[in-house]
Motif scaffolding. Structure first.
Motif, PDB file in Angstrom:
ATOM      1  N   SER A  54       0.823  -1.213   0.000  1.00  0.00           N
ATOM      2  CA  SER A  54       0.000   0.000   0.000  1.00  0.00           C
ATOM      3  C   SER A  54       0.852   1.257   0.000  1.00  0.00           C
ATOM      4  N   ARG A  73     -16.128   3.360  -3.833  1.00  0.00           N
ATOM      5  CA  ARG A  73     -14.735   3.141  -3.461  1.00  0.00           C
ATOM      6  C   ARG A  73     -13.770   2.963  -4.623  1.00  0.00           C
ATOM      7  N   GLU A  75      -8.167   7.335  -3.105  1.00  0.00           N
ATOM      8  CA  GLU A  75      -8.205   6.623  -1.830  1.00  0.00           C
ATOM      9  C   GLU A  75      -8.488   7.641  -0.739  1.00  0.00           C
ATOM     10  N   ARG A  88      -9.595   6.757   5.929  1.00  0.00           N
ATOM     11  CA  ARG A  88     -10.627   6.066   6.686  1.00  0.00           C
ATOM     12  C   ARG A  88     -10.033   5.448   7.938  1.00  0.00           C
ATOM     13  N   HIS A  92     -10.635   2.339  11.051  1.00  0.00           N
ATOM     14  CA  HIS A  92     -10.917   0.907  11.016  1.00  0.00           C
ATOM     15  C   HIS A  92     -12.155   0.583  11.816  1.00  0.00           C
ATOM     16  N   VAL A 109      -1.997  -3.750   2.734  1.00  0.00           N
ATOM     17  CA  VAL A 109      -3.379  -3.306   2.534  1.00  0.00           C
ATOM     18  C   VAL A 109      -4.257  -3.916   3.620  1.00  0.00           C
ATOM     19  N   GLN A 129      -3.700  -1.915   6.672  1.00  0.00           N
ATOM     20  CA  GLN A 129      -4.206  -0.547   6.538  1.00  0.00           C
ATOM     21  C   GLN A 129      -5.729  -0.475   6.517  1.00  0.00           C
ATOM     22  N   GLU A 130      -6.329  -1.372   5.771  1.00  0.00           N
ATOM     23  CA  GLU A 130      -7.778  -1.293   5.583  1.00  0.00           C
ATOM     24  C   GLU A 130      -8.531  -2.109   6.622  1.00  0.00           C
ATOM     25  N   GLU A 133     -12.437  -3.228   6.805  1.00  0.00           N
ATOM     26  CA  GLU A 133     -13.156  -2.549   5.716  1.00  0.00           C
ATOM     27  C   GLU A 133     -13.062  -3.343   4.416  1.00  0.00           C
ATOM     28  N   ILE A 134     -12.054  -4.206   4.339  1.00  0.00           N
ATOM     29  CA  ILE A 134     -11.929  -5.045   3.144  1.00  0.00           C
ATOM     30  C   ILE A 134     -13.167  -5.941   3.001  1.00  0.00           C
ATOM     31  N   ARG A 150     -15.823  -3.978   1.423  1.00  0.00           N
ATOM     32  CA  ARG A 150     -15.587  -3.643   0.029  1.00  0.00           C
ATOM     33  C   ARG A 150     -15.635  -4.868  -0.871  1.00  0.00           C
TER      34      ARG A 150
END
Ligand code: 5AD
Ligand code: SF4
Length: 536
Positions: free
Chosen positions: A82, A115, A124, A127, A129, A177, A180-181, A184-185, A188
């Motif tokens: 990322s 997104r 991007e 955001r 978590h 990623v 980081q995300e 939220e993955i 998405r």
């Protein structure tokens, strides 16, 4: 000269690989019943490549078999990067390809619009978590998830239906990623059921077992564990160069960088444990090792021996059988004369230093929180250039950092001119979530970043062409690591890490150290002919 080279050896991947692999110590694990198949694709840096070797090692040791396509796999894993927006987007493109056909297209389309799925240039946002609970194993489980229970995602997609629609496959996102995300993955790409950062890879078999037991979503997102180093088995992909992480994470907090967030604080591995592994690698036949870390030279031995980084380099170089020691990436702040002296004293320590400058302007360096000025950086370069043996220098540069003026950019160009780098990775600044520079004013338009990048790349190309042309006629030692499809054509790396493509009628010289005379040069590689064969 053909451009593509086969590795020439079984790359130890794919369906031909037995479920059981060699341990780090060279011994064979007893056969296990096959637990399933996995597909693993890696994006990003060498640290990620090496992390994937550890992931593969952990799964192979548990009886999993690696396959070459997602279609053939029961577990599909993406080890992600990322560092820049485009790198992070790649995994979402891949996940888009795996979207089960039964996904409610209305909902999926709405999410994509929100997104930026599948689009390389999507923006991007910044955001946070989602909440998570911690189960008794210390693994974070998605909020609301219970073993054996499908989790209705706030009226969104029916996960059980999706998992089934994906052919019962387990789809996992690993690496930066993932870190980081976080959860939220799942929002998405609801067909993903596993999200795991680099510090939790040892838990992967356990996480997969939880999914097989009926848990719908699992995460491993701790960053402050020592566990990364404790992987007993690493399935190494490169038969010639063995990578070894000696320091994880980063404490430097450069204002543009996600690494301190995705990989957590700095943790160094004990010197005795590193040296044990190097000895084992040498016994297995590796003669080249590369020590890895985001800031490898910030290494701080946690054991009583308190070895300095330069002492560690020497100790690795002294291991019988080791002929080449590399290290990357060095941070200028912690780069001192002792490292240059170690290189001078030990020919086995390669004559190459990667020393990212990021910018030639002190004002931009300050805004980047790089902790050195242009002048201080140039003093480190002077140390390297004063060495008795020529040491090649490569760097990383970011153009278009917020507020970078034309004058700042001119200073980067002039620094490039002054240093005469042997190689440079140049990037357009990419705003990243959770970084201080995300909210800085005076962002530059994309076109201006592209213009500056093109100027930099052109200039660097010419510098490299001139530097490489100076090597014509010189005989260099090469570790042969590639064989062309064309007969008699080979490829290898010099100690300075240049690629040298050469001709030789010798048979089976892969893994040998041979002497090659350079006959022509391009900005990115050398061409030569072998003048003396060598040995392994
Ligand atoms: N934008 C552009 N380049 C970046 N790098 C790290 N973060 C960013 C960013 N947000 C570059 C730096 C670093 C290399 C690995 O990636 O140059 O040294
Ligand atoms: Fe990122 Fe800076 Fe750490 Fe390198 S030193 S990983 S650029 S924060």
């Amino acid at each position: 000269m053909g451009k593509t080279f086969d590795i020439g050896l079984d790359r130890l991947t794919g369906a031909g690989v037995p479920a059981i692999e060699t341990t780090a110590g060279g011994g064979l694990k007893p056969p296990l019943q096959e637990a399933g198949t996995f597909y693993l694709e890696t994006f990003g840096c060498q640290m990620n490549e090496h992390d994937s070797e550890k992931v593969a090692g952990v799964l192979l040791a548990r009886g999993y078999r690696q396959v070459e396509t997602p279609e053939a796999a029961k577990v599909i894993l993406y080890n992600t990067c990322s560092i820049r927006e485009k790198a992070a987007q790649k995994v979402f493109s891949r996940l888009g390809e795996l979207r089960p056909s039964t996904v409610d297209s209305r909902q999926a389309t709405a999410r994509e619009g929100e997104r930026g799925f599948n689009t390389e240039d999507a923006e991007e946002g910044h955001r946070g978590h989602g909440d998570a609970s911690v189960d008794q194993n210390g693994m974070r489980v998605a909020a609301g998830a219970q073993p054996g229970m499908a989790v209705p995602q706030g009226g969104m997609l029916n996960t059980r239906k999706l998992v089934n629609a994906a052919g019962g496959k387990i789809i996992g996102v690993l690496g930066c990623v993932a870190q980081q995300e976080g959860e939220e993955i799942f929002e998405r790409a609801p067909w993903v059921s596993l999200v795991c950062g680099s510090a939790s890879y040892r838990k992967l078999p356990q996480l997969i077992a939880e999914l097989e037991a009926g848990n719908r979503r699992v995460t491993g997102l701790d960053t402050d564990t020592e566990e990364t180093f404790e992987t007993e088995i690493t399935r190494r992909d490169n038969p010639f160069r063995a990578y070894l992480t000696i320091i994880e994470g980063c404490d430097k907090a450069c204002s543009y960088c996600v690494v301190p967030f995705t990989r957590g604080p700095e943790r160094s591995r004990a010197s005795a444990s590193i040296l044990d592994e190097v000895r084992q690698l040498a016994e297995m036949g590796y003669s080249e090792v590369q020590l890895l870390g985001q800031t490898v030279n910030s290494y701080a031995d946690p054991s009583g021996r308190k070895m300095r980084f330069s002492e560690l380099l020497v100790a690795v170089a002294e291991v019988p059988g080791i002929r080449r020691v590399r290290f990357t990436t060095s941070h200028p702040r912690d780069f001192g004369k002792d490292i240059v002296e170690a290189i001078e004293a030990y020919p086995a320590i390669c004559d190459h230093v990667h020393l990212p400058v990021q910018s030639g302007s002190t004002a931009v360096l300050r805004a980047m929180a790089r902790t050195y000025t242009r002048q201080e950086y140039l003093e480190k370069i002077a140390l390297v250039k004063a060495a008795r043996r020529a040491i090649s220098i490569t760097t990383d540069i970011i153009v278009g950092f917020p507020g970078e003026t034309e004058k700042d950019f001119a200073e980067t160009l002039s620094l490039m001119e002054e240093v005469q780098y042997d190689g440079a990775f140049c990037f357009k600044y990419s705003p990243r979530p959770n970084t201080p520079s995300l909210t800085m004013e005076d962002a530059l338009p994309e076109e201006e970043k592209s213009r500056r990048l093109a100027i930099l790349l052109d200039r660097q190309r010419e510098i490299q062409r001139a530097k490489n042309e100076k090597l014509i006629g010189v005989v260099l030692e090469v570790l042969v690591d590639g064989k062309s499809r064309k007969p008699g054509q080979w490829s290898g790396h010099t100690s300075s890490n240049r690629v040298l493509n050469f001709s030789s009628q010798a048979e089976n010289i892969l893994g040998d150290y041979v002497q090659v005379r350079v006959v022509s040069a391009t900005p990115n590689s050398l061409v030569g002919e072998m003048v003396k064969s060598g040995q392994r």
